[in-house]
Scaffold this motif. Structure first.
Motif, short mmCIF file in Angstrom:
data_model
loop_
_atom_site.label_atom_id
_atom_site.label_comp_id
_atom_site.label_asym_id
_atom_site.label_seq_id
_atom_site.Cartn_x
_atom_site.Cartn_y
_atom_site.Cartn_z
N GLU A 42 12.01 33.67 24.20
CA GLU A 42 12.31 32.44 23.48
C GLU A 42 11.27 32.11 22.43
OE1 GLU A 42 12.66 29.31 26.29
OE2 GLU A 42 14.11 30.37 27.52
N ARG A 46 12.13 30.36 18.85
CA ARG A 46 11.73 28.95 18.83
C ARG A 46 10.83 28.65 17.64
NH1 ARG A 46 12.33 25.14 22.47
NH2 ARG A 46 12.94 26.65 24.05
N SER A 92 19.95 23.98 18.08
CA SER A 92 19.63 25.32 18.58
C SER A 92 18.37 25.30 19.42
CB SER A 92 19.46 26.29 17.41
OG SER A 92 20.67 26.47 16.73
N LEU A 96 18.20 26.46 23.41
CA LEU A 96 17.70 27.83 23.37
C LEU A 96 17.45 28.41 24.76
CD1 LEU A 96 16.90 30.06 21.38
CD2 LEU A 96 14.57 29.16 21.43
N ARG A 103 24.95 27.51 25.13
CA ARG A 103 24.66 27.92 23.76
C ARG A 103 25.95 28.13 22.96
NH1 ARG A 103 21.17 31.55 26.43
NH2 ARG A 103 22.26 33.35 25.57
N ASN A 167 25.07 31.26 18.90
CA ASN A 167 24.17 30.17 18.53
C ASN A 167 23.22 30.61 17.42
OD1 ASN A 167 22.91 27.54 18.99
ND2 ASN A 167 21.22 28.71 19.82
N MET A 168 22.56 31.76 17.60
CA MET A 168 21.61 32.25 16.59
C MET A 168 22.34 32.79 15.37
SD MET A 168 18.64 31.44 17.54
CE MET A 168 17.72 32.28 16.26
#
Length: 233
Positions: A42, A46, A92, A96, A103, A167-168
């Motif tokens: 993460e 992040r 997001s 995360l 997500r 999500n990403m």
């Protein structure tokens, strides 16, 4: 005696090998799990999201003021895109560390926001076409360059995560669309200048940005729904 010694040696060798192999497997699994699911996995996304959030929030403030000052639909559209992206990056960050299901649900929210943004731009284009608004090309060009630099910086920090989950991917698509939109705004500024102040280049670019937003919305929606179906099997 010799046979007993041989048996003990073979037993001891087998025990030691099995222990080492088990220990190796344990270490490998633990490291892999930590990378994918915990802090190591993460940390990079992040940090990238925090940088992207700061850049987009700052550019929203700059560009919305410039958009009203220049009377540019494409600048206003891009400024609200910065605001939407900043909100998406914050969302997001919030999800995360959650499960794929959460997500994917967050990605559905992003898909809806991108779709609404695209529809809003189209409505604004029609309104300004009817009003005959004449944008100011110098401001459009200067702010377009600044916005492009901000989005290229954002794209650079997010590039490594472009093939992640929905999500990403939504985050990456937002950033990619912003950079393309900035190039289009610069083209619109040149078109307005060359045409002696006509508004059609500005409105044409705003329509292009609406199309990018609607396409990205559809793609993220499709990916998120696929992930939710997979999780519910």
């Amino acid at each position: 005696m010799s046979a007993q010694h041989t048996h003990e040696h073979g037993h001891g060798h087998g025990h030691d090998h099995g222990h080492d192999h088990a220990g190796h497997d344990h270490d490998h699994d633990h490291t892999h799990g930590a990378f994918c699911d915990h802090n190591h996995g993460e940390g990079a996304p992040r940090r990238a999201l925090i940088i992207a959030l700061a850049l987009n929030a700052g550019m929203f403030v700059v560009e919305i003021g410039a958009g009203f000052a220049a009377g540019s639909t494409s600048l206003l559209a891009d400024s609200l895109d910065f605001l939407g992206d900043a909100a998406n990056y914050g969302l997001s960050l919030a999800v995360l560390s959650l499960t794929l299901t959460w997500r994917a649900r967050a990605a559905l929210v992003k898909a809806a926001s991108m779709g609404l943004f695209g529809l809003w731009i189209l409505g604004t284009v029609v309104w300004n076409l009817l009003q005959g608004t004449r944008p100011e090309p110098a401001t459009m060009g200067a702010i377009g360059v600044l916005a492009l630099l901000a989005n290229l910086a954002t794209a650079w920090v997010l590039y490594a995560h472009r093939n992640g989950d929905s999500n990403m991917q939504a985050v990456w698509l937002c950033t990619r669309n912003d950079a393309l939109g900035n190039l289009a705004v610069l083209g619109a500024a040149g078109g307005v200048w060359l045409s002696g102040g006509a508004n059609w280049p500005d409105l044409l670019v705003a329509t292009f940005m609406a199309g990018l937003a609607l396409h990205a919305s559809w793609r993220v929606l499709w990916l998120a729904r696929a992930e939710l179906r997979t999780e519910n099997l």
